[in-house]
Design an enzyme around this catalytic site. Structure first.
Site, PDB file in Angstrom:
ATOM      1  N   HIS A   1      30.710   2.936  -0.162  1.00  0.00           N
ATOM      2  CA  HIS A   1      30.667   1.626   0.493  1.00  0.00           C
ATOM      3  C   HIS A   1      29.977   0.671  -0.474  1.00  0.00           C
ATOM      4  CE1 HIS A   1      29.887  -1.518   3.378  1.00  0.00           C
ATOM      5  NE2 HIS A   1      30.727  -0.907   4.194  1.00  0.00           N
TER       6      HIS A   1
ATOM      7  N   ARG B   1      40.545   6.799   1.668  1.00  0.00           N
ATOM      8  CA  ARG B   1      40.644   6.764   3.131  1.00  0.00           C
ATOM      9  C   ARG B   1      40.863   5.336   3.631  1.00  0.00           C
ATOM     10  NH1 ARG B   1      36.081   6.327   7.551  1.00  0.00           N
ATOM     11  NH2 ARG B   1      35.243   4.975   5.947  1.00  0.00           N
TER      12      ARG B   1
ATOM     13  N   GLU C   1      35.449  15.776   9.000  1.00  0.00           N
ATOM     14  CA  GLU C   1      35.249  15.340   7.605  1.00  0.00           C
ATOM     15  C   GLU C   1      35.164  16.499   6.614  1.00  0.00           C
ATOM     16  OE1 GLU C   1      32.417  12.137   7.268  1.00  0.00           O
ATOM     17  OE2 GLU C   1      32.340  12.322   5.085  1.00  0.00           O
TER      18      GLU C   1
ATOM     19  N   GLU D   1      41.096  -4.464  10.656  1.00  0.00           N
ATOM     20  CA  GLU D   1      40.192  -4.092   9.554  1.00  0.00           C
ATOM     21  C   GLU D   1      40.938  -4.103   8.230  1.00  0.00           C
ATOM     22  OE1 GLU D   1      38.133  -0.400  10.206  1.00  0.00           O
ATOM     23  OE2 GLU D   1      36.745  -1.321  11.614  1.00  0.00           O
TER      24      GLU D   1
ATOM     25  N   GLN E   1      30.467   2.684  12.823  1.00  0.00           N
ATOM     26  CA  GLN E   1      30.323   1.342  13.380  1.00  0.00           C
ATOM     27  C   GLN E   1      31.658   0.793  13.854  1.00  0.00           C
ATOM     28  OE1 GLN E   1      28.522  -0.872  10.169  1.00  0.00           O
ATOM     29  NE2 GLN E   1      26.492  -0.022  10.569  1.00  0.00           N
ATOM     30  N   GLY E   2      32.606   0.686  12.913  1.00  0.00           N
ATOM     31  CA  GLY E   2      33.856  -0.055  13.144  1.00  0.00           C
ATOM     32  C   GLY E   2      34.652   0.424  14.326  1.00  0.00           C
TER      33      GLY E   2
ATOM     34  N   ALA F   1      34.271  15.944  15.814  1.00  0.00           N
ATOM     35  CA  ALA F   1      35.212  17.063  15.702  1.00  0.00           C
ATOM     36  C   ALA F   1      34.699  18.281  16.473  1.00  0.00           C
ATOM     37  CB  ALA F   1      35.435  17.404  14.220  1.00  0.00           C
TER      38      ALA F   1
ATOM     39  N   ARG G   1      37.391  -2.786  -0.968  1.00  0.00           N
ATOM     40  CA  ARG G   1      36.142  -2.014  -1.007  1.00  0.00           C
ATOM     41  C   ARG G   1      35.919  -1.262  -2.335  1.00  0.00           C
ATOM     42  NH1 ARG G   1      34.891   2.184   3.853  1.00  0.00           N
ATOM     43  NH2 ARG G   1      34.503   0.249   4.935  1.00  0.00           N
TER      44      ARG G   1
ATOM     45  N   SER H   1      28.135  19.311  15.621  1.00  0.00           N
ATOM     46  CA  SER H   1      28.278  18.665  16.927  1.00  0.00           C
ATOM     47  C   SER H   1      28.572  17.168  16.801  1.00  0.00           C
ATOM     48  CB  SER H   1      27.027  18.902  17.765  1.00  0.00           C
ATOM     49  OG  SER H   1      25.883  18.434  17.058  1.00  0.00           O
ATOM     50  N   GLY H   2      29.430  16.806  15.834  1.00  0.00           N
ATOM     51  CA  GLY H   2      29.920  15.433  15.753  1.00  0.00           C
ATOM     52  C   GLY H   2      31.215  15.325  16.552  1.00  0.00           C
TER      53      GLY H   2
ATOM     54  N   HIS I   1      29.826   7.316   1.003  1.00  0.00           N
ATOM     55  CA  HIS I   1      30.134   7.037   2.405  1.00  0.00           C
ATOM     56  C   HIS I   1      30.994   8.114   3.057  1.00  0.00           C
ATOM     57  CE1 HIS I   1      30.447   4.389   5.797  1.00  0.00           C
ATOM     58  NE2 HIS I   1      31.738   4.195   5.670  1.00  0.00           N
TER      59      HIS I   1
ATOM     60  N   ASP J   1      27.359  21.383   3.962  1.00  0.00           N
ATOM     61  CA  ASP J   1      27.136  22.821   4.190  1.00  0.00           C
ATOM     62  C   ASP J   1      28.442  23.572   4.442  1.00  0.00           C
ATOM     63  OD1 ASP J   1      24.607  21.815   4.157  1.00  0.00           O
ATOM     64  OD2 ASP J   1      23.988  22.590   6.106  1.00  0.00           O
TER      65      ASP J   1
HETATM   66  C1  LIG Z   1      27.472   4.511   8.602  1.00  0.00           C
HETATM   67  C2  LIG Z   1      28.832   5.094   8.848  1.00  0.00           C
HETATM   68  C3  LIG Z   1      29.824   4.316   9.435  1.00  0.00           C
HETATM   69  C4  LIG Z   1      31.088   4.864   9.683  1.00  0.00           C
HETATM   70  N1  LIG Z   1      32.037   4.121  10.328  1.00  0.00           N
HETATM   71  C5  LIG Z   1      33.217   4.702  10.679  1.00  0.00           C
HETATM   72  C6  LIG Z   1      34.167   4.010  11.469  1.00  0.00           C
HETATM   73  O1  LIG Z   1      33.936   2.888  11.904  1.00  0.00           O
HETATM   74  N2  LIG Z   1      35.341   4.639  11.772  1.00  0.00           N
HETATM   75  C7  LIG Z   1      35.646   5.898  11.335  1.00  0.00           C
HETATM   76  O2  LIG Z   1      36.725   6.423  11.641  1.00  0.00           O
HETATM   77  N3  LIG Z   1      34.752   6.572  10.588  1.00  0.00           N
HETATM   78  C8  LIG Z   1      33.546   6.018  10.266  1.00  0.00           C
HETATM   79  N4  LIG Z   1      32.654   6.736   9.532  1.00  0.00           N
HETATM   80  C9  LIG Z   1      32.984   8.111   9.155  1.00  0.00           C
HETATM   81  C10 LIG Z   1      32.889   9.012  10.391  1.00  0.00           C
HETATM   82  O3  LIG Z   1      31.747   8.670  11.124  1.00  0.00           O
HETATM   83  C11 LIG Z   1      32.821  10.476  10.016  1.00  0.00           C
HETATM   84  O4  LIG Z   1      33.802  10.799   9.095  1.00  0.00           O
HETATM   85  C12 LIG Z   1      33.018  11.357  11.247  1.00  0.00           C
HETATM   86  O5  LIG Z   1      32.125  10.969  12.253  1.00  0.00           O
HETATM   87  C13 LIG Z   1      32.793  12.821  10.884  1.00  0.00           C
HETATM   88  O6  LIG Z   1      32.788  13.574  12.064  1.00  0.00           O
HETATM   89  P1  LIG Z   1      32.568  15.138  12.000  1.00  0.00           P
HETATM   90  O7  LIG Z   1      32.561  15.620  13.393  1.00  0.00           O
HETATM   91  O8  LIG Z   1      33.513  15.727  11.041  1.00  0.00           O
HETATM   92  O9  LIG Z   1      31.115  15.300  11.336  1.00  0.00           O
HETATM   93  P2  LIG Z   1      29.705  14.721  11.762  1.00  0.00           P
HETATM   94  O10 LIG Z   1      29.821  13.690  12.800  1.00  0.00           O
HETATM   95  O11 LIG Z   1      28.977  14.360  10.528  1.00  0.00           O
HETATM   96  O12 LIG Z   1      28.996  15.993  12.407  1.00  0.00           O
HETATM   97  C14 LIG Z   1      28.622  17.091  11.598  1.00  0.00           C
HETATM   98  C15 LIG Z   1      27.752  18.003  12.406  1.00  0.00           C
HETATM   99  O13 LIG Z   1      27.544  19.218  11.717  1.00  0.00           O
HETATM  100  C16 LIG Z   1      26.187  19.578  11.774  1.00  0.00           C
HETATM  101  N5  LIG Z   1      25.905  20.475  10.658  1.00  0.00           N
HETATM  102  C17 LIG Z   1      26.084  20.239   9.342  1.00  0.00           C
HETATM  103  N6  LIG Z   1      25.737  21.323   8.631  1.00  0.00           N
HETATM  104  C18 LIG Z   1      25.350  22.266   9.515  1.00  0.00           C
HETATM  105  C19 LIG Z   1      24.855  23.595   9.397  1.00  0.00           C
HETATM  106  N7  LIG Z   1      24.670  24.190   8.206  1.00  0.00           N
HETATM  107  N8  LIG Z   1      24.539  24.273  10.530  1.00  0.00           N
HETATM  108  C20 LIG Z   1      24.670  23.706  11.755  1.00  0.00           C
HETATM  109  N9  LIG Z   1      25.126  22.440  11.909  1.00  0.00           N
HETATM  110  C21 LIG Z   1      25.459  21.747  10.812  1.00  0.00           C
HETATM  111  C22 LIG Z   1      25.472  18.256  11.752  1.00  0.00           C
HETATM  112  O14 LIG Z   1      24.149  18.393  12.201  1.00  0.00           O
HETATM  113  C23 LIG Z   1      26.367  17.456  12.700  1.00  0.00           C
HETATM  114  O15 LIG Z   1      26.063  17.760  14.028  1.00  0.00           O
HETATM  115  C24 LIG Z   1      31.378   6.204   9.287  1.00  0.00           C
HETATM  116  C25 LIG Z   1      30.382   6.964   8.688  1.00  0.00           C
HETATM  117  C26 LIG Z   1      29.120   6.435   8.480  1.00  0.00           C
HETATM  118  C27 LIG Z   1      28.071   7.302   7.868  1.00  0.00           C
END
Ligand SMILES: Cc1cc2nc3c(=O)[nH]c(=O)nc-3n(C[C@H](O)[C@H](O)[C@H](O)COP(=O)(O)OP(=O)(O)OC[C@H]3O[C@@H](n4cnc5c(N)ncnc54)[C@H](O)[C@@H]3O)c2cc1C
Length: 535
Positions: free
Chosen positions: A239, A381, A370, A118, A46-47, A15, A285, A12-13, A346, A218
């Site tokens: 990072h 990246r 991701e 950036e 953050q960014g 994507a 970086r 639930s991020g 990171h 996972d």
């Molecule tokens: C500190 C920090 C700063 C960042 N800054 C930036 C930025 O400024 N700009 C940028 O573009 N990117 C940034 N990134 C990277 C970016 O945040 C991530 O790449 C992006 O948010 C990933 O999104 P996602 O939806 O793929 O995964 P996520 O947002 O990580 O969501 C993954 C989800 O899957 C769930 N999940 C995982 N495994 C399971 C399972 N087995 N069963 C059920 N649920 C599960 C998790 O609980 C979560 O809800 C940053 C990352 C960090 C950590």
């Protein structure tokens, strides 16, 4: 009785929620998420989000910057898609209520947004909400998703494994997943017409990471076990400066601090960046991360210092109020004291291979965000391209899955069987292996690698995996155990990919092959039963 739905989204991020929101226009959606719904890497971004949002910028420039960062491995068509479709995705976020910082009209080109510049970007193109962009994106998406009656969110549900029909004598199709409901302790079966992995990164595979605890790879591990192709796992972005403090988890110290004059020093106070790169503390970086790693490995120190005390205290407090307050909470006054820092894992550039719509190599299984390897990032990246990637491919996947085939009856699959498993009386195995694995990944498979260290790591990981599997079959599953099993798999995949790349490129640096070989500008791919190789 299994739960059934049109779309099963795991994560639930940015994507997962983007997909859920859009797919809810076409069918019913179940979102599984392993902790509270907003806990994700997304929340901590953050960014901001990189996209061409001003006439002072151009698609060609964003494409060029992305390709340059990717060190010869980006897939050009993927880059083109992300860059050209990015602006519409950012506008869509605004339509559903995301509030990005605004600028005066005409401030820079014709945009209404305050765009940041950036590192690695040749133009101002990063839309942001102060330095908490991810929190705002997650909030807006969640509010929109919660308004849709067709989306059901199951919190504290940790997906255990994908259900593939081939395992039960059927076709090679993914038809759902087993998930551990933490409240009841039961493993539930969810069947779906399409399964979408949006499970994020795997920072927890390393001892130090900027990622939250949910980032244990996972999705990649489940897809690998199910037989999907995985690519480019050797490219993990670190990072350079994360706060080193036993109680403070994952606090990033922005690179803007070095931009404002902060200096990296050894424990005895000597500055060291100039001896690594003529640009000194302003080097990119990955160069800084490698230099810090080198200094720590050479001296055996647990951290180095980041020092901004040369600046006036008022300036430091005004320019970095959030960092000032956070460090003060841990007893460090950054205006008068150096800050202990370490590099930290990171971002995972590789992942589950997908096409331009998020389709994996297993029919019925999709991957976005991701956890996917779309070809956007190549070997490194470009900052702020990852939220963008999640948005673009979630949208594309939802569009591609608009017209689901609902004609077939639900398949017969067995419920989760516990067999002879019982409650664990030696959970210490989990903590021991968890610590050992993450430390060995940090020391042997971190920022600077060597063939010998990779070989050592491979041997130890195989040994730990044996113990983990034994434990897995003997005791009831818990989230800790599932995460341990998954980080062990991800560790194995990183090592296998790294061992097969006989050069240094982008984020992969090995002292045994320190240069880039133009003949190896190819992806590393592997799947269960097929060793890592270049394609
Ligand atoms: C500190 C920090 C700063 C960042 N800054 C930036 C930025 O400024 N700009 C940028 O573009 N990117 C940034 N990134 C990277 C970016 O945040 C991530 O790449 C992006 O948010 C990933 O999104 P996602 O939806 O793929 O995964 P996520 O947002 O990580 O969501 C993954 C989800 O899957 C769930 N999940 C995982 N495994 C399971 C399972 N087995 N069963 C059920 N649920 C599960 C998790 O609980 C979560 O809800 C940053 C990352 C960090 C950590």
């Amino acid at each position: 009785m299994p739960l059934t739905t049109d779309y099963l989204v795991i994560g639930s991020g940015v994507a997962g929620l983007t997909f859920a929101l859009e797919a809810s226009a076409f069918g019913d959606v179940i979102v599984l998420t392993k902790r509270s719904v907003d806990e994700s890497n997304t929340k901590y971004a953050q960014g901001g989000i990189a996209a061409v949002l001003s006439t002072a910028d151009s698609f060609a420039a964003h494409i060029k910057d992305t390709l340059e960062a990717g060190a010869g491995l980006c897939h050009e068509r993927t880059v083109e898609i992300c860059v050209t479709e990015g602006p519409a995705r950012v506008r869509r976020l605004q339509e559903i209520g995301a509030r990005f910082d605004l600028a005066e009209k005409g401030h820079d080109g014709d945009t209404d947004l305050d765009l940041h510049l950036e590192g690695g970007h040749s133009a101002r193109r990063v839309a942001h909400a102060a330095d908490m962009t991810g929190r705002e994106v997650e909030r807006a998406l969640l509010e929109a998703v919660k308004r849709s009656p067709r989306v059901r969110i199951l919190e504290d549900h940790c997906a255990v494994d994908l259900i593939t029909l081939a395992k039960y004598g059927g076709p090679d199709v993914c038809a759902g997943a087993y998930a551990l409901d933490e409240e009841s302790g039961q493993v539930v079966t969810v069947l779906a017409r399409a399964v979408i992995l949006a499970s994020g990164g795997a920072g927890k595979v390393y001892l130090y990471t900027t990622n939250p605890d949910v980032a244990s790879g996972d999705g990649v591990a489940m897809a690998y076990r199910a037989g999907a192709e995985i690519a480019n796992m050797e490219f993990y972005q670190f990072h350079p400066t994360c706060l080193f403090h036993p109680q403070a988890k994952r606090f990033l110290l922005t690179e803007a601090m070095r931009g404002e004059g902060a200096i990296l020093r050894r424990l005895d106070g000597t500055p060291f960046m100039k001896s690594h790169d003529p640009r000194g503390d302003l080097a990119p970086r990955d160069v800084v991360a490698r230099a810090v790693d080198f200094e720590m490995k050479k001296s055996g120190a647990e951290h180095v210092w980041l020092d901004i005390t040369d600046k006036k205290p008022e300036f430091v407090r005004e320019r970095f109020p959030n960092i000032y307050e956070e460090c003060l909470r841990w007893g460090i006054d950054i205006s008068t004291q150096p800050i202990p820092v370490v590099p930290a894992a990171h971002f995972m550039c590789g992942g589950i291979t997908t096409n331009f719509e998020g389709r994996t190599t297993i029919p019925g299984l999709w991957a976005i965000g991701e956890c996917a390897s779309t070809g956007l990032h190549g070997a490194n990246r470009l900052a702020s391209n990852s939220l963008l990637e999640g948005l673009v491919f979630a949208h594309r996947a939802a569009e591609a899955l608009k017209d689901l085939d609902r004609s077939k009856p639900w398949p017969e699959v067995p419920e989760w069987e516990t067999g002879t498993a019982g409650p664990s009386d030696e959970a210490v195995v989990i903590t021991q292996n968890w610590d050992e694995l993450r430390r060995l990944m940090w020391n042997y498979v971190g920022i600077v690698r060597s063939s010998t260290r990779l070989r050592r790591a491979a041997r130890r990981i195989a040994m730990l995996q044996e113990e983990i599997v034994e434990y897995y079959w003997k005791y009831f599953v818990t989230r800790d155990l599932l995460e341990l099993r998954n980080i062990a798999t991800v560790a194995q995949l990183i090592v296998e990919c790294a061992e097969s790349r006989k050069e240094s490129r982008g984020l992969h640096f090995t002292i045994d092959y320190p240069t880039t070989d133009p003949k190896l500008a190819r992806d590393t791919v592997l799947k269960r039963g097929v060793a890592a190789h270049m394609r």
